[in-house]
Design a protein around this motif. Sequence first.
Motif, PDB file in Angstrom:
ATOM      1  N   TRP A   1     -11.355 -10.990  -4.982  1.00  0.00           N
ATOM      2  CA  TRP A   1      -9.903 -10.745  -5.141  1.00  0.00           C
ATOM      3  C   TRP A   1      -9.178 -11.455  -4.002  1.00  0.00           C
ATOM      4  N   THR A   2      -8.372 -12.412  -4.322  1.00  0.00           N
ATOM      5  CA  THR A   2      -7.673 -13.201  -3.298  1.00  0.00           C
ATOM      6  C   THR A   2      -6.684 -12.356  -2.496  1.00  0.00           C
ATOM      7  N   LEU A   3      -6.220 -11.274  -3.062  1.00  0.00           N
ATOM      8  CA  LEU A   3      -5.242 -10.431  -2.373  1.00  0.00           C
ATOM      9  C   LEU A   3      -5.806  -9.845  -1.085  1.00  0.00           C
ATOM     10  N   ASN A   4      -7.090  -9.398  -1.152  1.00  0.00           N
ATOM     11  CA  ASN A   4      -7.679  -8.775   0.034  1.00  0.00           C
ATOM     12  C   ASN A   4      -8.966  -9.450   0.495  1.00  0.00           C
ATOM     13  N   GLY A   5      -9.444 -10.460  -0.243  1.00  0.00           N
ATOM     14  CA  GLY A   5     -10.651 -11.189   0.136  1.00  0.00           C
ATOM     15  C   GLY A   5     -11.943 -10.461  -0.173  1.00  0.00           C
ATOM     16  N   ALA A   6     -11.876  -9.309  -0.831  1.00  0.00           N
ATOM     17  CA  ALA A   6     -13.082  -8.532  -1.143  1.00  0.00           C
ATOM     18  C   ALA A   6     -13.759  -9.093  -2.391  1.00  0.00           C
ATOM     19  N   THR A   7     -15.105  -9.009  -2.399  1.00  0.00           N
ATOM     20  CA  THR A   7     -15.898  -9.446  -3.554  1.00  0.00           C
ATOM     21  C   THR A   7     -16.459  -8.214  -4.234  1.00  0.00           C
ATOM     22  N   TYR A   8     -16.283  -8.125  -5.558  1.00  0.00           N
ATOM     23  CA  TYR A   8     -16.721  -6.965  -6.341  1.00  0.00           C
ATOM     24  C   TYR A   8     -17.804  -7.407  -7.305  1.00  0.00           C
ATOM     25  N   THR A   9     -18.867  -6.596  -7.433  1.00  0.00           N
ATOM     26  CA  THR A   9     -19.973  -6.891  -8.357  1.00  0.00           C
ATOM     27  C   THR A   9     -20.080  -5.829  -9.431  1.00  0.00           C
ATOM     28  N   GLN A  10     -19.194  -4.871  -9.424  1.00  0.00           N
ATOM     29  CA  GLN A  10     -19.203  -3.792 -10.402  1.00  0.00           C
ATOM     30  C   GLN A  10     -17.841  -3.746 -11.088  1.00  0.00           C
TER      31      GLN A  10
ATOM     32  N   TYR B   1      -9.856  -0.976  -8.610  1.00  0.00           N
ATOM     33  CA  TYR B   1      -9.821  -1.100  -7.161  1.00  0.00           C
ATOM     34  C   TYR B   1      -8.356  -1.198  -6.733  1.00  0.00           C
ATOM     35  N   SER B   2      -8.090  -0.815  -5.504  1.00  0.00           N
ATOM     36  CA  SER B   2      -6.713  -0.926  -5.021  1.00  0.00           C
ATOM     37  C   SER B   2      -6.710  -1.509  -3.623  1.00  0.00           C
ATOM     38  N   SER B   3      -5.611  -2.145  -3.321  1.00  0.00           N
ATOM     39  CA  SER B   3      -5.378  -2.710  -1.990  1.00  0.00           C
ATOM     40  C   SER B   3      -3.938  -2.362  -1.628  1.00  0.00           C
ATOM     41  N   VAL B   4      -3.791  -1.798  -0.466  1.00  0.00           N
ATOM     42  CA  VAL B   4      -2.452  -1.391  -0.003  1.00  0.00           C
ATOM     43  C   VAL B   4      -2.058  -2.273   1.171  1.00  0.00           C
ATOM     44  N   SER B   5      -0.876  -2.853   1.064  1.00  0.00           N
ATOM     45  CA  SER B   5      -0.338  -3.667   2.142  1.00  0.00           C
ATOM     46  C   SER B   5       1.128  -3.229   2.319  1.00  0.00           C
TER      47      SER B   5
END
Length: 177
Positions: free
Chosen positions: A156-165, A169-173
Amino acid sequence: TPSTTNASTVSACDYYTWSMNGNTYSQSGTYSSVSGCHTEVLNLTIDQSVTNTTAASACGSYTWAVNGATYSQTGTYYSVSGCTTNRLNLTVTPNTSNTTTASNCDSYIWSVNGQTYTQSGSYSYVNGCHTEYLNLTITPSATTTVTASACGSYTWTLNGATYTQSGQYSSVSGCNT
């Protein structure tokens, strides 16, 4: 020798000593002193002294209505008018202040007064001689939903996290979710 008379009118507090005869008088009245063919007449008004005491407390300074003077120090002050003495027992506490700058999403509870604020602005709260100031920025919350599909993994480019499942998901900024 012709007779002469001179009259004086005097007001005094508590007592008066007449220089013509050296007598001290504590009552109002008309008194006379004769020397040869000359008579001095004293029309005397005696007022009793009065003291009025006022206790006051103030922040920063205090203007006394009795004399219009402004005082910025703790102390005892006097004003005399005629036979009346006014005494002011004054306690002056210095003014103090504190400024808080805050930002929050949707609302903010100010711990100083327990109030909830939902609008940006400048607020103040006074407690005794102390003033608290609040410079507040309220930002409305925003939620954006992104739907994505990927093979194996997704970054996810928003937070740089990689998901395999698969999942949500959420990202708060700041105030954005």
